[in-house]
Design an enzyme around this catalytic site. Structure first.
Site, PDB file in Angstrom:
ATOM      1  CG  HIS A 161       7.105  -1.706   2.450  1.00 14.76           C
ATOM      2  ND1 HIS A 161       6.957  -1.046   2.952  1.00 14.76           N
ATOM      3  CD2 HIS A 161       5.439  -2.381   1.838  1.00 14.76           C
ATOM      4  CE1 HIS A 161       5.301  -0.406   3.437  1.00 14.76           C
ATOM      5  NE2 HIS A 161       4.849  -1.957   2.722  1.00 14.76           N
ATOM      6  CB  ALA A 170       3.803   4.674   3.276  1.00 16.22           C
ATOM      7  CG  LEU A 171       7.126   1.702  -0.952  1.00 17.58           C
ATOM      8  CD1 LEU A 171       7.699   1.508  -1.905  1.00 17.58           C
ATOM      9  CD2 LEU A 171       6.562  -0.030  -0.372  1.00 17.58           C
ATOM     10  CG  MET A 198      -1.900  -1.612   1.772  1.00 16.22           C
ATOM     11  SD  MET A 198      -3.393  -1.106   2.402  1.00 16.22           S
ATOM     12  CE  MET A 198      -2.846  -0.397   3.721  1.00 16.22           C
ATOM     13  CD  GLN A 243      -6.093  -3.806   2.497  1.00 12.82           C
ATOM     14  OE1 GLN A 243      -6.180  -4.011   1.658  1.00 12.82           O
ATOM     15  NE2 GLN A 243      -5.086  -4.061   3.243  1.00 12.82           N
TER      16      GLN A 243
HETATM   17  P1  AMP Z   1       1.801  -2.852   3.575  1.00 16.37           P
HETATM   18  O1  AMP Z   1       1.814  -1.993   2.650  1.00 16.37           O
HETATM   19  O2  AMP Z   1       0.998  -2.051   4.524  1.00 16.37           O
HETATM   20  O3  AMP Z   1       0.337  -3.352   2.894  1.00 16.37           O
HETATM   21  O4  AMP Z   1       2.321  -4.452   3.519  1.00 16.37           O
HETATM   22  C1  AMP Z   1       2.955  -4.914   2.130  1.00 16.37           C
HETATM   23  C2  AMP Z   1       3.560  -5.800   2.181  1.00 16.37           C
HETATM   24  O5  AMP Z   1       4.791  -5.853   3.097  1.00 16.37           O
HETATM   25  C3  AMP Z   1       2.689  -6.748   3.083  1.00 16.37           C
HETATM   26  O6  AMP Z   1       3.201  -8.550   2.943  1.00 16.37           O
HETATM   27  C4  AMP Z   1       3.343  -7.335   5.104  1.00 16.37           C
HETATM   28  O7  AMP Z   1       3.227  -7.841   5.696  1.00 16.37           O
HETATM   29  C5  AMP Z   1       4.833  -6.075   4.280  1.00 16.37           C
HETATM   30  N1  AMP Z   1       5.826  -5.818   5.321  1.00 16.37           N
HETATM   31  C6  AMP Z   1       5.295  -4.686   5.834  1.00 16.37           C
HETATM   32  N2  AMP Z   1       5.784  -4.681   7.190  1.00 16.37           N
HETATM   33  C7  AMP Z   1       7.131  -5.347   7.186  1.00 16.37           C
HETATM   34  C8  AMP Z   1       7.905  -5.839   8.539  1.00 16.37           C
HETATM   35  N3  AMP Z   1       8.258  -5.111   9.445  1.00 16.37           N
HETATM   36  N4  AMP Z   1       8.700  -7.010   7.653  1.00 16.37           N
HETATM   37  C9  AMP Z   1       8.515  -7.108   7.133  1.00 16.37           C
HETATM   38  N5  AMP Z   1       7.532  -7.610   6.011  1.00 16.37           N
HETATM   39  C10 AMP Z   1       6.443  -6.635   6.189  1.00 16.37           C
END
Ligand code: AMP
Length: 283
Positions: free
Chosen positions: A37, A32-33, A30, A61
């Site tokens: 990520h 805001a990397l 989503m 979601q």
């Molecule tokens: P999001 O942008 O929050 O939807 O996350 C995208 C992907 O990055 C998802 O598969 C998350 O589980 C993964 N992710 C988010 N934070 C972490 C983290 N601290 N360590 C590993 N993977 C992460």
């Protein structure tokens, strides 16, 4: 690196790859990397020939009173980071392009979607499985990368892929943390300095439960009580759940006899944070 903003353009890019045996790896995000990520992107680079990253803040979601509107969005700086990681294509569609007017079709992983975060975020996992299915259909990856940070999401997506015979391999990458233990999350940006300190209670509670487990404790109730005690010492945090579950079915476990997931969710101020650890009596 190619930036693609429509579903049609993404499909056209996918077609240019042909079927020449090249593996496409997809990292759904989503935006805001952060380094969490980027660790998925690096795994995708290692394990696939072409790396695609999707950036889409998925409205379905989010609950009606959740942070969809204020969720951080910074496509430009995200793209700069991904360019440095030698990503081949970034797919950043608009909401209108992803969800056409009148869309009424959902992908639901029943029962599992009501566990852990699904209990306090009704409809959340249905939104996740629907958008991930759509991304799989549009991007057609051979392999997709997810973080263990969202352990319930991983279990539910694995179930969906298995139940629906989706031709995608799922790779799961470990949780990336700040040096003090806080799991990286785009939502950490919401925390003020005081809340940032309080947020460490999630990690502390998990560590306390893990220590008990390593000392031989196998009774989940004891591990949960220890986690809850840590929260009782941190009034700025409001616990949503601290639970010990089967990492595949997400069902609660009473006595730990095989691999188990200790998962926590809590509000620090208005920010909802999650974290987890896996424990294994026979590592
Ligand atoms: P999001 O942008 O929050 O939807 O996350 C995208 C992907 O990055 C998802 O598969 C998350 O589980 C993964 N992710 C988010 N934070 C972490 C983290 N601290 N360590 C590993 N993977 C992460």
């Amino acid at each position: 690196m190619k930036l693609v903003k429509t579903v049609n353009e993404m499909r056209a890019f996918r077609r240019t790859m042909g079927t020449g045996g090249k593996r496409l790896g997809l990292v759904p995000t989503m935006g805001a990397l952060h380094e969490g990520h980027l660790s998925l992107v690096q795994a995708a680079r290692d394990k696939s020939d072409i790396v695609a990253v999707s950036i889409f803040v998925n409205p379905t979601q989010f609950g009606p009173s959740e942070d969809f509107a204020k969720y951080p969005r910074n496509l430009e700086s995200d793209c700069a980071l991904l360019e440095r990681e030698q990503v081949d294509v970034v797919f950043a569609p608009s909401v209108g392009d992803m969800y056409s007017a009148g869309a009424v079709t959902w992908v639901t992983v029943e029962r599992m979607s009501d566990r852990l975060c699904g209990r306090s975020r009704p409809g959340h996992f249905r939104g996740v499985t629907t958008v991930v299915s759509k991304l799989f259909n549009i991007v057609e990856p051979e392999v997709a990368f997810f973080g263990q940070k969202d352990a319930a999401q991983v279990a539910i997506i694995r179930r969906m892929v298995s139940d629906l015979n989706v031709p995608v391999a799922i790779e799961v990458c470990p949780i990336i943390r700040e040096p003090d233990g806080l799991a990286l999350s785009s939502r950490n940006a919401y925390l003020n300095p005081e809340e940032r300190k309080s947020a460490l209670v999630l990690h502390r509670a998990l560590q306390r439960a893990q220590k008990l487990f390593e000392g031989g404790e196998r009774d989940s109730a004891k591990l949960i009580a220890a986690g809850e005690q840590e929260f009782a010492k941190e009034p700025a945090a409001r616990l949503d759940y601290f639970d010990v579950v089967d990492p595949d079915s997400l069902e609660s476990i009473r006595a730990i006899s095989k691999r188990a997931l200790i998962a926590v969710a809590a509000y620090v101020g208005n920010t909802r944070l999650i974290d987890n650890i896996l424990v294994d009596p026979e590592p």
